[in-house]
Design a protein around this motif. Sequence first.
Motif, PDB file in Angstrom:
ATOM      1  N   VAL A 138      34.093   9.810 -20.256  1.00 53.22           N
ATOM      2  CA  VAL A 138      32.831  10.173 -19.610  1.00 53.22           C
ATOM      3  C   VAL A 138      32.030   8.901 -19.354  1.00 53.22           C
ATOM      4  O   VAL A 138      32.058   7.965 -20.150  1.00 53.22           O
ATOM      5  N   VAL A 139      31.286   8.877 -18.242  1.00 57.60           N
ATOM      6  CA  VAL A 139      30.373   7.785 -17.925  1.00 57.60           C
ATOM      7  C   VAL A 139      28.967   8.365 -17.870  1.00 57.60           C
ATOM      8  O   VAL A 139      28.716   9.320 -17.136  1.00 57.60           O
ATOM      9  N   ILE A 140      28.058   7.778 -18.660  1.00 60.65           N
ATOM     10  CA  ILE A 140      26.664   8.201 -18.707  1.00 60.65           C
ATOM     11  C   ILE A 140      25.816   7.066 -18.142  1.00 60.65           C
ATOM     12  O   ILE A 140      25.777   5.977 -18.706  1.00 60.65           O
ATOM     13  N   GLY A 141      25.130   7.316 -17.030  1.00 56.83           N
ATOM     14  CA  GLY A 141      24.318   6.300 -16.368  1.00 56.83           C
ATOM     15  C   GLY A 141      23.070   5.952 -17.154  1.00 56.83           C
ATOM     16  O   GLY A 141      22.680   6.651 -18.093  1.00 56.83           O
ATOM     17  N   PRO A 142      22.379   4.877 -16.758  1.00 56.78           N
ATOM     18  CA  PRO A 142      21.207   4.412 -17.490  1.00 56.78           C
ATOM     19  C   PRO A 142      20.052   5.408 -17.424  1.00 56.78           C
ATOM     20  O   PRO A 142      19.889   6.136 -16.450  1.00 56.78           O
ATOM     21  N   GLY A 143      19.259   5.424 -18.496  1.00 56.06           N
ATOM     22  CA  GLY A 143      18.040   6.214 -18.528  1.00 56.06           C
ATOM     23  C   GLY A 143      18.249   7.712 -18.564  1.00 56.06           C
ATOM     24  O   GLY A 143      17.349   8.461 -18.203  1.00 56.06           O
ATOM     25  N   THR A 144      19.390   8.175 -19.023  1.00 55.30           N
ATOM     26  CA  THR A 144      19.638   9.612 -19.095  1.00 55.30           C
ATOM     27  C   THR A 144      19.211  10.154 -20.452  1.00 55.30           C
ATOM     28  O   THR A 144      19.076   9.413 -21.419  1.00 55.30           O
ATOM     29  N   ILE A 145      19.009  11.474 -20.503  1.00 57.38           N
ATOM     30  CA  ILE A 145      18.704  12.150 -21.752  1.00 57.38           C
ATOM     31  C   ILE A 145      19.681  13.308 -21.884  1.00 57.38           C
ATOM     32  O   ILE A 145      19.760  14.165 -21.001  1.00 57.38           O
ATOM     33  N   LEU A 146      20.433  13.301 -22.978  1.00 58.49           N
ATOM     34  CA  LEU A 146      21.357  14.391 -23.282  1.00 58.49           C
ATOM     35  C   LEU A 146      20.964  14.940 -24.636  1.00 58.49           C
ATOM     36  O   LEU A 146      20.910  14.187 -25.613  1.00 58.49           O
TER      37      LEU A 146
END
Length: 183
Positions: free
Chosen positions: A80-88
């Motif tokens: 998985v790739v999570i981009g900058p500034g995300t909230i999970l």
Amino acid sequence: MGQHYSYRGVSPQVAPSVLVADSAELVGDVVVGEHTIIAGGVRVVGGSRGAIRIGARVTILENTVLRPLPGSDLVIEDDVVIGPGTILQGCHVENGTVVEAGALIDGWSRIGAESLVGTGACVKQRSVFPARSVIDGSPAEVMGRLRGPLRRPCWAPEGGDMPVRQDRDPGARADREGDPGHR
């Protein structure tokens, strides 16, 4: 290396091949799989609310926040790739998904394998999306289906791409480390 903190006697478990930026923080019940990248400013906070499980070959970029919710662990599967500034928070992201910058994936939601979550998308609580979905909007909805394989975005670094910290004057650092007043 990053900062690792125990919480209620549970410490993060990080595979030896993981790259963690110095400014990243991992707290409590967190498990991180092989060859994962955790960039600067990322906060991964497991603990009293639940666990966080991050698979192998995951890329989590700058200033992202990952946290479980009461009764809902946070799970990120492999590749998985999570981009900058995300909230999970308290969600499940399946294999090979790309979450672009600034997205929010809220509790008890599930993103199907090899999906694309668009920049700034807001996935509401308890949303479920099938595999190979193009997800965007606020509230997020399926905008299309991917027909071919989802490629790793060009903006996502791979293992060898992470910067390595270097002091400007390596001799000065050695001198400071020997100084009893230096902590």
